[in-house]
Enzyme design. Structure first.
Site, PDB file in Angstrom:
ATOM      1  N   ASN A 178      -1.316   1.884  13.120  1.00 32.97           N
ATOM      2  CA  ASN A 178      -1.502   0.942  12.017  1.00 32.97           C
ATOM      3  C   ASN A 178      -0.449  -0.147  12.183  1.00 32.97           C
ATOM      4  OD1 ASN A 178      -1.756  -0.463   9.639  1.00 32.97           O
ATOM      5  ND2 ASN A 178      -1.464   1.292   8.290  1.00 32.97           N
ATOM      6  N   GLY A 217      -2.177   7.886  -8.488  1.00 30.46           N
ATOM      7  CA  GLY A 217      -3.300   8.733  -8.892  1.00 30.46           C
ATOM      8  C   GLY A 217      -3.027  10.201  -8.699  1.00 30.46           C
ATOM      9  N   ARG A 272       0.347  -7.359  -7.901  1.00 34.15           N
ATOM     10  CA  ARG A 272      -0.851  -8.189  -8.043  1.00 34.15           C
ATOM     11  C   ARG A 272      -1.370  -8.131  -9.481  1.00 34.15           C
ATOM     12  NH1 ARG A 272      -3.248  -5.100  -3.144  1.00 34.15           N
ATOM     13  NH2 ARG A 272      -2.213  -6.070  -1.371  1.00 34.15           N
ATOM     14  N   GLY A 276      -0.719   7.305  -4.384  1.00 33.20           N
ATOM     15  CA  GLY A 276       0.552   7.796  -4.902  1.00 33.20           C
ATOM     16  C   GLY A 276       0.585   7.972  -6.397  1.00 33.20           C
ATOM     17  N   GLY A 308      -2.190   3.107  -6.052  1.00 39.11           N
ATOM     18  CA  GLY A 308      -0.887   3.043  -5.411  1.00 39.11           C
ATOM     19  C   GLY A 308      -0.280   1.702  -5.751  1.00 39.11           C
ATOM     20  N   ASN A 309       0.554   1.139  -4.870  1.00 41.27           N
ATOM     21  CA  ASN A 309       1.053  -0.206  -5.118  1.00 41.27           C
ATOM     22  C   ASN A 309      -0.108  -1.197  -5.138  1.00 41.27           C
ATOM     23  OD1 ASN A 309       3.381  -1.908  -5.550  1.00 41.27           O
ATOM     24  ND2 ASN A 309       2.999  -2.775  -3.538  1.00 41.27           N
ATOM     25  N   ARG A 320      -6.271   1.146  12.700  1.00 40.90           N
ATOM     26  CA  ARG A 320      -6.642   0.659  11.377  1.00 40.90           C
ATOM     27  C   ARG A 320      -6.745  -0.860  11.439  1.00 40.90           C
ATOM     28  NH1 ARG A 320      -3.504  -1.217   6.685  1.00 40.90           N
ATOM     29  NH2 ARG A 320      -4.816  -1.020   4.818  1.00 40.90           N
ATOM     30  N   HIS A 359      -9.603  -0.451   0.774  1.00 43.66           N
ATOM     31  CA  HIS A 359      -9.297   0.984   0.601  1.00 43.66           C
ATOM     32  C   HIS A 359     -10.460   1.867   1.035  1.00 43.66           C
ATOM     33  CE1 HIS A 359      -6.170  -0.089  -2.741  1.00 43.66           C
ATOM     34  NE2 HIS A 359      -5.585  -0.011  -1.546  1.00 43.66           N
ATOM     35  N   GLU A 401      -5.505   8.925   5.142  1.00 42.71           N
ATOM     36  CA  GLU A 401      -6.185   7.883   5.908  1.00 42.71           C
ATOM     37  C   GLU A 401      -6.039   8.086   7.408  1.00 42.71           C
ATOM     38  OE1 GLU A 401      -6.042   3.781   3.844  1.00 42.71           O
ATOM     39  OE2 GLU A 401      -4.280   4.833   3.080  1.00 42.71           O
TER      40      GLU A 401
END
Length: 398
Positions: A11, A333, A242, A331, A211-212, A92, A181, A385
Site C-alpha cells: 500500500n 466502529g 472532513r 477503528g 475510522g478517521n 492497493r 472503502h 483489508e
C-alpha cells in the site's frame, strides 16, 4: 508458510509504504511493516517479524528505496521472502474510476489507465502508480494484481451514482458517485454473512466503516447499492478532519464574504473540519476523554457525529426495504460502544435494539451485540483489508 497462497500486499502512499506478507487462505500475516516520511530527509522503518519488532531511522529518498528497505528487513529480521513461495504481489489502488469493477493484473495497459485517472485522485493514484512500477522492477517474475477501493461500488445502480448536475459533467468529466472503502466493505460483508449462517447473496446489510475516514454502504446480495462517499471521500458522514455533507452553496458564500478561493475551501473542508473543526482533535479517543471531562465542544461533536450516522442508517434501511444486520467496522466502529449505542438509540421500531452489556464488553473478536429478540442483528466485525487484497490477488493470480 504455504507455498501456494502467500501474497505480498503493498500500500504505497504519497510519503509512506505499508507492506504485509499474508497467507491468502488463513489471513495470517507472517510479517509486516511501514516505511514512513519517504522523501522528507528523515525516514523510518517499523518491521514486525518472527523475531519481534525492529525499528530504525534512516533517510528514504524514494519508494524504490522504501521497498528495498522493506526487503532488507525481511531478509535480516524475517520471514524470508525466498522461502515464502510468493504467488502474487497485491497492490492497493485507491481509484479505479468506472474502468475497474474487479481486481486486475498489472501491465502497461493498466498502468496507463490508472495514470489517466490521476485527476480523480491526485493525492493517491500517483503514489499507487509509483508503488506498482517499483514492485514490478523488483519482482519481475511474480504476477502483480491491483485491487481498487472503488471497485466494490461499481454495482451501484445509475439512480444511485448519478448526480443531478448537467449531463455533460458526467459524460465529459466523469462526475458521478464512486464510493470508497470498498475493499474493507467487501471483507466484512463476507464475514457478516458467515456469522448469520446465510449465503451472502441472501443478505442485506448496512455497513458502517468508521475510522478517521468514515462511510456507510447499503449492500444487497453482496452488491453495493448505495454509499455515502461520492465523487471524493469528502461526502457523507462527519469524519476525523472532513466535514461530510455540507450545503453545496457554502464555497460560494465563503468566496464572496471572506475572499476564500477554491483551494482554501477544499483544504478547510478536508483537513480542518469534521471532529477536528468541532472540538480541536480528530482522534476519537481524545474526543471521548474531553467529553468525559465535560467539554461542551466534544459533547457537541459526539452528538453531531452520531446524529449524522443515525440519519444514514435510517435512509439506507429505506433503500434496502429490509435489513438482516447492521455491521460496524473500522477503528471507531469496532472499539467505541458509545458510538454504536448512541447512533442506534431509538430505532427499536425498525427492529434495531442493542444489548447494553454485550455492546459494552471489550473484545477484538467479531460479535453480535444486538438483543436476543431483535429482528435486525448488530454485528461488530474487525476489518482486514490486507487479507482481502491478498485473497483477491491470489484468486486472480491462480
Amino acid at each position: 508458510m504455504s507455498g501456494d497462497s502467500t501474497v505480498l500486499v503493498l500500500n504505497a502512499g504519497s510519503s509512506s509504504l505499508k507492506y504485509s506478507l499474508v497467507d491468502a487462505t488463513s489471513g495470517k500475516a507472517f510479517g509486516s511493516g511501514l516505511v514512513e516520511r519517504i522523501g522528507e530527509g528523515s525516514g523510518s522503518l517499523h518491521h514486525e517479524g518472527p523475531a519481534g519488532r525492529h525499528e530504525e531511522d534512516r533517510s528514504v529518498d524514494s519508494h524504490e528505496d522504501a521497498l528495498r528497505l522493506a526487503l532488507q528487513a525481511f531478509e535480516e529480521h524475517g520471514p524470508s521472502l525466498d522461502d515464502a513461495g510468493l504467488i502474487a504481489v497485491g497492490h492497493r489502488v485507491v481509484h479505479g474510476g468506472d474502468r475497474f469493477s474487479e481486481p486486475a493484473l498489472v501491465d502497461d495497459g493498466l498502468l496507463a489507465t490508472v495514470e489517466e485517472l490521476v485527476p480523480l485522485a491526485p493525492l493517491h493514484n500517483p503514489a499507487n502508480l509509483e508503488g506498482m512500477r517499483v514492485a514490478l522492477r523488483l519482482f519481475p517474475d511474480v504476477p502483480h494484481v491491483a485491487v481498487f477501493d472503488t471497485a466494490f461500488h461499481q454495482t451501484l445502480p445509475p439512480h444511485a451514482y448519478t448526480y443531478a448536475v448537467p449531463r455533460e459533467w458526467a459524460e465529459e468529466h466523469h462526475i458521478r458517485r464512486y464510493g470508497f472503502h470498498g475493499t474493507s466493505v467487501s471483507f466484512v460483508v463476507g464475514r457478516a454473512a458467515e456469522m448469520l449462517g446465510k449465503p451472502v447473496e441472501e443478505c442485506r446489510f448496512v455497513v458502517m466503516h468508521l475510522g478517521n475516514g468514515a462511510s456507510v454502504t447499503a449492500v444487497d446480495g453482496g452488491c453495493s447499492v448505495e454509499t455515502s462517499m461520492g465523487f471524493t471521500p469528502l461526502e457523507g458522514l462527519v469524519m476525523g478532519t472532513r466535514s461530510g455533507d455540507v450545503d453545496p452553496a457554502l464555497p460560494g458564500h465563503l468566496n464572496r464574504h471572506l475572499g476564500w478561493d477554491v483551494v482554501d475551501v477544499d483544504r478547510a473542508l478536508n483537513r480542518d473540519s469534521g471532529l477536528k473543526g468541532l472540538c480541536g482533535s480528530n482522534d476519537f479517543r481524545t474526543l471521548l476523554q474531553k467529553r468525559a471531562e465535560g467539554d461542551e465542544g466534544a459533547d457537541l461533536a459526539f452528538d453531531v457525529y452520531c446524529h449524522r450516522l443515525r440519519k444514514y442508517v435510517g435512509s439506507y434501511y429505506a433503500v434496502l426495504g429490509t435489513v438482516d444486520a447492521l455491521v460496524f467496522t473500522g477503528g471507531v466502529g469496532e472499539k467505541s460502544p458509545e458510538v454504536r449505542a448512541a447512533a442506534l438509540a431509538g430505532l427499536e421500531r425498525l427492529g434495531i435494539e442493542v444489548d447494553e452489556e454485550r455492546n459494552a464488553a471489550q473484545s477484538s473478536a467479531a460479535r453480535d451485540v444486538a438483543t436476543d429478540d431483535a429482528e435486525v442483528r448488530v454485528l461488530v466485525v474487525p476489518t482486514d483489508e490486507e487479507w482481502e487484497i491478498a485473497r483477491q490477488a491470489a484468486a486472480l493470480a491462480r
